[in-house]
Motif scaffolding. Structure first.
Motif, PDB file in Angstrom:
ATOM      1  N   TYR A  61       0.876  -1.179   0.000  1.00 45.78           N
ATOM      2  CA  TYR A  61       0.000   0.000   0.000  1.00 45.78           C
ATOM      3  C   TYR A  61       0.905   1.218   0.000  1.00 45.78           C
ATOM      4  O   TYR A  61       1.948   1.226   0.674  1.00 45.78           O
ATOM      5  CB  TYR A  61      -0.867   0.058   1.256  1.00 45.78           C
ATOM      6  CG  TYR A  61      -1.978  -0.957   1.325  1.00 45.78           C
ATOM      7  CD1 TYR A  61      -3.144  -0.799   0.575  1.00 45.78           C
ATOM      8  CD2 TYR A  61      -1.888  -2.060   2.163  1.00 45.78           C
ATOM      9  CE1 TYR A  61      -4.182  -1.719   0.657  1.00 45.78           C
ATOM     10  CE2 TYR A  61      -2.923  -2.981   2.249  1.00 45.78           C
ATOM     11  CZ  TYR A  61      -4.059  -2.803   1.500  1.00 45.78           C
ATOM     12  OH  TYR A  61      -5.085  -3.728   1.589  1.00 45.78           O
ATOM     13  N   TRP A  72       0.358   7.838  -3.293  1.00 49.98           N
ATOM     14  CA  TRP A  72       0.828   8.081  -4.656  1.00 49.98           C
ATOM     15  C   TRP A  72       0.746   9.576  -4.949  1.00 49.98           C
ATOM     16  O   TRP A  72      -0.330  10.159  -4.886  1.00 49.98           O
ATOM     17  CB  TRP A  72      -0.030   7.291  -5.652  1.00 49.98           C
ATOM     18  CG  TRP A  72       0.802   6.774  -6.788  1.00 49.98           C
ATOM     19  CD1 TRP A  72       0.929   7.329  -8.019  1.00 49.98           C
ATOM     20  CD2 TRP A  72       1.635   5.617  -6.771  1.00 49.98           C
ATOM     21  NE1 TRP A  72       1.812   6.592  -8.782  1.00 49.98           N
ATOM     22  CE2 TRP A  72       2.255   5.520  -8.034  1.00 49.98           C
ATOM     23  CE3 TRP A  72       1.930   4.655  -5.807  1.00 49.98           C
ATOM     24  CZ2 TRP A  72       3.128   4.516  -8.362  1.00 49.98           C
ATOM     25  CZ3 TRP A  72       2.804   3.643  -6.136  1.00 49.98           C
ATOM     26  CH2 TRP A  72       3.389   3.579  -7.408  1.00 49.98           C
ATOM     27  N   HIS A 130       6.769   7.152  -4.887  1.00 55.34           N
ATOM     28  CA  HIS A 130       5.649   6.921  -3.969  1.00 55.34           C
ATOM     29  C   HIS A 130       6.183   6.856  -2.546  1.00 55.34           C
ATOM     30  O   HIS A 130       7.399   6.785  -2.331  1.00 55.34           O
ATOM     31  CB  HIS A 130       4.950   5.594  -4.300  1.00 55.34           C
ATOM     32  CG  HIS A 130       5.805   4.405  -4.020  1.00 55.34           C
ATOM     33  ND1 HIS A 130       6.758   3.945  -4.920  1.00 55.34           N
ATOM     34  CD2 HIS A 130       5.921   3.612  -2.924  1.00 55.34           C
ATOM     35  CE1 HIS A 130       7.395   2.907  -4.389  1.00 55.34           C
ATOM     36  NE2 HIS A 130       6.909   2.681  -3.171  1.00 55.34           N
ATOM     37  N   GLN A 183      -4.140  10.372  -2.597  1.00 54.00           N
ATOM     38  CA  GLN A 183      -4.333   9.051  -3.214  1.00 54.00           C
ATOM     39  C   GLN A 183      -3.584   7.958  -2.461  1.00 54.00           C
ATOM     40  O   GLN A 183      -2.385   8.063  -2.239  1.00 54.00           O
ATOM     41  CB  GLN A 183      -3.841   9.045  -4.670  1.00 54.00           C
ATOM     42  CG  GLN A 183      -4.712   9.808  -5.625  1.00 54.00           C
ATOM     43  CD  GLN A 183      -6.079   9.170  -5.819  1.00 54.00           C
ATOM     44  OE1 GLN A 183      -6.217   7.956  -5.879  1.00 54.00           O
ATOM     45  NE2 GLN A 183      -7.097  10.001  -5.902  1.00 54.00           N
ATOM     46  N   ALA A 233      -2.933   3.783  -2.781  1.00 52.81           N
ATOM     47  CA  ALA A 233      -3.026   2.736  -3.805  1.00 52.81           C
ATOM     48  C   ALA A 233      -2.579   1.392  -3.254  1.00 52.81           C
ATOM     49  O   ALA A 233      -1.727   1.326  -2.366  1.00 52.81           O
ATOM     50  CB  ALA A 233      -2.160   3.117  -5.012  1.00 52.81           C
ATOM     51  N   ILE A 268      -0.637  -0.313 -10.376  1.00 53.22           N
ATOM     52  CA  ILE A 268      -1.674   0.027  -9.409  1.00 53.22           C
ATOM     53  C   ILE A 268      -2.879  -0.872  -9.669  1.00 53.22           C
ATOM     54  O   ILE A 268      -3.452  -0.855 -10.753  1.00 53.22           O
ATOM     55  CB  ILE A 268      -2.055   1.520  -9.512  1.00 53.22           C
ATOM     56  CG1 ILE A 268      -0.858   2.371  -9.088  1.00 53.22           C
ATOM     57  CG2 ILE A 268      -3.271   1.815  -8.652  1.00 53.22           C
ATOM     58  CD1 ILE A 268      -1.080   3.858  -9.198  1.00 53.22           C
ATOM     59  N   SER A 285      -6.977   2.106  -6.365  1.00 57.62           N
ATOM     60  CA  SER A 285      -6.603   3.332  -5.660  1.00 57.62           C
ATOM     61  C   SER A 285      -7.868   4.052  -5.236  1.00 57.62           C
ATOM     62  O   SER A 285      -8.950   3.786  -5.757  1.00 57.62           O
ATOM     63  CB  SER A 285      -5.734   4.239  -6.545  1.00 57.62           C
ATOM     64  OG  SER A 285      -6.492   4.787  -7.586  1.00 57.62           O
ATOM     65  N   GLN A 340      -6.757   3.393 -12.992  1.00 61.63           N
ATOM     66  CA  GLN A 340      -6.224   2.057 -12.841  1.00 61.63           C
ATOM     67  C   GLN A 340      -5.838   1.441 -14.185  1.00 61.63           C
ATOM     68  O   GLN A 340      -5.030   0.538 -14.240  1.00 61.63           O
ATOM     69  CB  GLN A 340      -7.242   1.160 -12.145  1.00 61.63           C
ATOM     70  CG  GLN A 340      -7.505   1.634 -10.717  1.00 61.63           C
ATOM     71  CD  GLN A 340      -8.644   0.897 -10.086  1.00 61.63           C
ATOM     72  OE1 GLN A 340      -8.880  -0.253 -10.388  1.00 61.63           O
ATOM     73  NE2 GLN A 340      -9.367   1.555  -9.205  1.00 61.63           N
TER      74      GLN A 340
END
Length: 193
Positions: A13, A16, A43, A150, A152, A167, A170, A185
């Motif tokens: 996880y 993002w 990320h 976000q 994800a 991803i 998300s 996605q």
């Protein structure tokens, strides 16, 4: 390289960043030596799950879907280095309470569903900028303010060229109701690291 179980996926996880934050992160990478993380792969990991059975994906997506709404602003103001793994990174000198709470909620929900993962290390929020890196130079930079919206669920596939991130789901965490963003996605296979 060890053969992986075809019914398992390497997952994590992550927060993002949007393109504006990723651009600032990329500028910070410029003076660094090593394999710089590509723009599309930048990320902040929240929880690294490692290899997980593909059959768990519905549960893992459900956990993501039901995360509480949160207002999360990070100030990335510190460059650091993990010498053992040779990773240059940037992170907050002080993590906001909302980030710690989000991490804790994820860990609790995973425990409730009996998802096993390595949670032995203290959570150290950071964005990896370069791997196989030397000690980063002393950098003076304007702190990067990141209003993180976000979260994800991401699949990581290791190839000879590096990691490919995809991803799988998300959601916006700054909204009360989660609405799947199918367009985000689709086609989000990030280039190799």
């Amino acid at each position: 390289m060890m053969a992986k179980n075809p019914g398992s996926l390497r997952l994590f996880y992550a927060l993002w960043p949007d393109d504006a934050v990723s651009s600032k992160l990329q500028q910070l990478q410029a003076p660094m030596h090593g394999r710089r993380i590509p723009f599309a792969n930048l990320h902040m990991t929240l929880v690294f799950l490692g290899q997980q059975p593909a059959a768990l994906l519905p549960d893992l997506k459900d956990i993501l879907e039901h995360l509480p709404r949160t207002d999360l602003t990070l100030v990335l103001d510190r460059v650091g280095y993990f010498p053992r793994n040779r990773i240059a990174w940037v992170g907050p000198s002080e993590a906001p309470e909302t980030l710690s709470e989000l991490h804790s909620v994820l860990v609790e929900r995973l425990a409730e569903r009996q998802v096993a993962f390595n949670d032995q290390h203290a959570y150290r929020p950071h964005v990896t900028l370069a791997r196989d890196a030397g000690l980063p130079p002393d950098l003076t930079f304007d702190p990067i303010e990141w209003h993180a919206t976000q979260v994800a669920l991401v699949q990581s596939t290791t190839t000879a060229e590096g990691s490919i991130y995809r991803i799988l789901a998300s959601r916006a965490i700054d909204k009360e109701v989660w609405v799947p963003d199918e367009s985000r996605q689709e086609g989000l296979d990030a280039p190799p690291v």
